[in-house]
Write an enzyme that holds these catalytic residues in place. Structure first.
Site, PDB file in Angstrom:
ATOM      1  CE  LYS A  82     -38.230 -63.168-100.649  1.00 40.08           C
ATOM      2  NZ  LYS A  82     -38.061 -61.827-101.245  1.00 40.08           N
ATOM      3  CB  SER A 156     -41.504 -61.410-102.678  1.00 40.11           C
ATOM      4  OG  SER A 156     -40.132 -61.029-102.648  1.00 40.11           O
ATOM      5  CB  SER A 180     -39.201 -58.094-102.092  1.00 40.02           C
ATOM      6  OG  SER A 180     -39.805 -58.214-103.350  1.00 40.02           O
TER       7      SER A 180
END
Length: 462
Positions: A82, A156, A180
């Site tokens: 990420k 996310s 997330s």
């Protein structure tokens, strides 16, 4: 013949150790898939091809030098990260046009990946500053769900989940501050792990002083997730928390089940509640005792999470607020109205929730099953079509009413793929007290083995 991207990460590593394939070949295979397929998926913001191939060559050289007995369980298997995790000399964008500096060093989890010789394929999309539960931003990130392109992978860590679900990476790391990792895991049919606070080291780029955020893992099955957790787990200098052990009671557990969130007056979608019921029954069929649990409802907890999360939004230094998304600007405005005394009150409430869960819930059951989400996967752009950002936030609360509880308490939870409804995956969540993440993953692995779980790839991507 089974293609390399259809294999589990553990199976790929076994082939590498046996000399049937090299890390360079496995890494190159996934880089080729990224080049061909990611333009329609939008999972990656940065592809680090040179770095990945150089690390793969190093992994192959180490294997030749020390032999298969001298390397780890995931040696040579590539991974996606990420884009809020620092990789030295690679831009950390945080999904924002306000970020344009290369990282000056590795985050702790990245350092562990290097030592374990997992080549880094690239950085994946996230919403701006990892604030919303969908993966849409202003820097080219409108990531598609591999199961159906008109739907969102969640967020996310949506880019990481989409990459693993589509077979562009065998494994991925995300971060989880309110769900997330587990949210996109549920939306993309993956196993997503939020470890206990202290089990995996934060930072140093983002030490997460509120205790909400921790690095988490995404994989297509529980065995791969457990192996990756073993790679990245461990304390580093400067950690704010330390890992806590859990006394495993043995083979037979008391499994709690609830489909009611702590958020008052929120109705959970039937397919999400049904997924939790199905997971609970599967665990009962493993020989565990199943009992119903009432978590109670408290509007103060949801309000405290909102206030703390808005303060987190204000922590990012920006040069021009006009470059931010409307939601980010709105949340930062909310955060500036939170006083220091109110922040202290919220964090104190968080500790009270943790004590309540440890004493009143996990004092009576060993693990707890809930839905992962309150709603099934949502269409891309659905949240941004709200009349205003207040309504956007309320829609997110209805979508993810279960996941923040574990961030507030700092406890582990795993989203498990359970069912497919209207062509989209729906997960359920298995959580537990501090230090129980590996027992949770062991139970998930047994459930998946009995169900004859497949590779976890989204349909059409094999």
């Amino acid at each position: 013949m089974t293609a390399l991207h259809e294999l589990s990460a553990i199976e790929c590593a076994r082939l590498i150790r046996a000399g049937s394939v090299t890390s360079v070949e496995v890494t190159g295979h996934h880089l080729d898939r990224i080049r061909r397929l990611d333009p329609e998926l939008g999972a990656f913001v940065t592809v680090t091809e040179d770095l990945a191939l150089r690390q793969a060559e190093e992994a192959d050289a180490v294997l030749r030098a020390v032999g298969p007995g001298g390397v780890g369980a995931l040696h040579g298997v590539p991974i996606a990260l990420k884009d809020n995790l620092d990789v030295e000399d690679v831009l950390t964008g945080w999904g924002s046009a306000e970020r344009d500096d290369e990282a000056v060093g590795d985050d702790n989890v990245v350092a562990r990946l290097r030592r374990a010789h997992l080549p880094i394929l690239g950085k994946t999309h996230l919403p701006e500053f990892a604030l919303p539960c969908y993966t849409e931003n202003l820097v080219g990130g409108d990531t598609a769900n591999p199961w159906r392109s008109s739907f969102s992978p969640g967020g996310s860590s949506g880019g990481s989940a989409a990459a693993v679900s589509a077979g562009l990476a065998p494994l991925a790391l995300g971060t989880d501050a309110g769900g997330s990792v587990r949210i996109p895991a549920s939306c993309c049919g993956l196993v997503g792990v939020r470890p206990s606070n202290g089990a995996v080291s934060n930072g140093p780029s983002d030490p997460a002083p509120t205790g909400l955020s921790v690095p988490g893992v995404l994989a297509r099955d529980a065995l791969d997730a457990s192996a990756l957790l073993d790679v990245v787990a461990g304390a580093m200098a400067g950690d704010l928390t330390a890992a806590r052990s859990w006394s495993d009671p043995g083979r037979r557990l008391r499994i709690g089940l609830t489909t009611d969130p702590m958020v008052p007056e929120l109705v959970v979608a039937q397919e999400c509640a049904a997924a939790a019921e199905k997971l609970a029954v599967s665990l009962q069929e493993s020989g565990h005792e199943l009992v119903r649990v009432d978590l109670g409802q408290d509007v103060a907890v949801a309000a405290a999470f909102r206030d703390v999360w808005s303060v987190v939004a204000t922590s990012f230094e920006v040069d021009d607020e006009d470059n931010l998304t409307p939601f980010t600007r709105w949340l930062r405005e909310q955060g500036r109205m939170v006083s220091g005394a109110r922040l202290h009150e919220c964090l104190t409430l968080f500790r009270g929730v943790a004590r309540m869960l440890e004493d009143m819930v996990f004092g009576t059951v060993d693990l707890l099953v809930t839905p992962t989400l309150g709603r099934p996967p949502q269409a891309r752009g659905a949240f941004r079509r709200a009349r205003d950002e207040e309504e956007n936030f309320q829609a997110m609360t209805r979508f993810m009413p279960f996941t923040p509880m574990y961030n507030i308490a700092g406890m582990p939870a795993v989203s498990v793929p359970v069912s497919v409804v209207d062509g989209l995956p729906v997960g359920a969540m298995l959580g537990g007290p501090y230090g129980s993440e590996r027992r949770i993953l062991r139970e998930v692995a047994e459930v998946q083995a009995r169900a004859g779980a497949t590779t976890g790839l989204a349909p059409g991507w094999a």
